[in-house]
Write an enzyme that holds these catalytic residues in place. Structure first.
Site, PDB file in Angstrom:
ATOM      1  N   SER A 166       8.187   4.957   5.312  1.00 52.34           N
ATOM      2  CA  SER A 166       9.211   4.132   4.683  1.00 52.34           C
ATOM      3  C   SER A 166       8.937   3.995   3.189  1.00 52.34           C
ATOM      4  O   SER A 166       7.899   4.436   2.697  1.00 52.34           O
ATOM      5  CB  SER A 166       9.256   2.752   5.343  1.00 52.34           C
ATOM      6  OG  SER A 166       9.360   2.886   6.751  1.00 52.34           O
ATOM      7  N   ASP A 219       0.870  -1.172   0.000  1.00 55.78           N
ATOM      8  CA  ASP A 219       0.000   0.000   0.000  1.00 55.78           C
ATOM      9  C   ASP A 219       0.909   1.225   0.000  1.00 55.78           C
ATOM     10  O   ASP A 219       1.763   1.363   0.889  1.00 55.78           O
ATOM     11  CB  ASP A 219      -0.864   0.038   1.254  1.00 55.78           C
ATOM     12  CG  ASP A 219      -1.978  -0.995   1.268  1.00 55.78           C
ATOM     13  OD1 ASP A 219      -2.006  -1.850   0.364  1.00 55.78           O
ATOM     14  OD2 ASP A 219      -2.816  -0.942   2.186  1.00 55.78           O
TER      15      ASP A 219
END
Length: 286
Positions: free
Chosen positions: A246, A107
């Site tokens: 991240s 995602d």
């Protein structure tokens, strides 16, 4: 700007962006940043996020970010990191078994880059050569004419990522670095990937050639957690990130895949495309 696959603009959370803008755009902020990214402070931050004391932040985070918890496994979380690394329910992110379909590994917000001889990556006016990203000039040359896909995960995203094809794992490399944010705002002031810790896996995939899948850690992330696998299995979880924003990077060779037009067109206009784990982003061949 971010768009979904239907072409609608996606609103991104502003709280993190405003904080980062202050950190990077003021002298006081940059002094604070030097402390925040020090190994000692990030270690303490990681310990706190894994402690029971951090549980108090979970409910407000869910509410403020409008997270649909019905798609995640039901459990009592032991810490914020336990919540942050929560697992999706079976069937929520199915992978297409077709051999010619390339799926998103996470995602995220996706940007497409063609790899050329000179400028390889440009993220918010900061340029990176592939050899610096990989710290391997010989390996980087193998991907001349190929493509690089950057999947940026925000704090409200699902932070587990998967393999996108079956194949044999050739090698795995860890690169130490300073934990640093991968939010686009940071790129106005610092080059990002040269400062981040990162790991990458070279995979002889069955359908998309020898590809590279990289994980990039961010500020206040305790660590990148990759499982030890000798083979890659499409849709199998490769690992996860602990708390923080991240990035996953995929690098593919020339003529191995054709990325969907909406992603390419959005990227040409400096627009990220919102994708979900297991969603189709391209097809085998040119």
């Amino acid at each position: 700007m971010i768009k979904d696959r239907q072409g609608h603009i996606v609103k991104e959370l502003e709280g993190q962006n405003k904080l980062l803008k202050k950190l990077y755009s003021t002298s006081a902020g940059r002094c604070a940043l030097k402390i925040l990214v020090s190994p000692f402070v990030t270690h303490l931050g990681g310990l706190y996020m894994s402690s029971p004391f951090s549980k108090t932040s979970i409910s407000s985070f869910i509410k403020n970010n409008d997270i649909d918890m019905s798609q995640y496994e039901e459990k009592k979380y032991k810490s914020y990191n336990d919540f942050f690394t929560r697992r999706i329910k079976d069937g929520q992110r199915p992978f297409d078994n077709s051999k010619d379909v390339l799926m998103a590994p996470a995602d995220s917000k996706l940007t497409y880059y063609p790899i050329n001889d000179d400028t390889i990556l440009e993220i918010k006016d900061t340029k990176y050569q592939l050899k610096d990203l990989l710290q391997d000039e010989t390996l980087a040359k193998e991907y001349d004419g190929g493509i690089c896909l950057v999947f940026r995960l925000a704090v409200d995203d699902y932070h587990r990522y998967s393999y996108v094809d079956d194949g044999q794992i050739v090698s795995h490399k860890k690169i130490k670095g300073i934990f640093h944010t991968v939010n686009p705002i940071a790129n106005d002031y610092y080059p990002i990937y040269k400062m981040n810790s990162r790991e990458y896996t070279v995979i002889d995939s069955n359908n998309f050639g020898r590809m590279i899948q990289m994980e990039v850690g961010a500020m206040m992330v305790g660590k990148i957690v990759n499982y030890k696998h000798s083979i890659a299995t499409k849709g199998e979880e490769k690992g996860y990130f602990e708390f923080g924003g991240s990035t996953v990077v995929m690098i593919l060779k020339k003529d191995t895949v054709k990325i969907d037009d909406d992603i390419i067109n959005n990227s040409s206009e400096n627009i990220e495309t919102r994708v979900l784990l297991g969603q189709t982003i391209g097809h085998k061949g040119v």
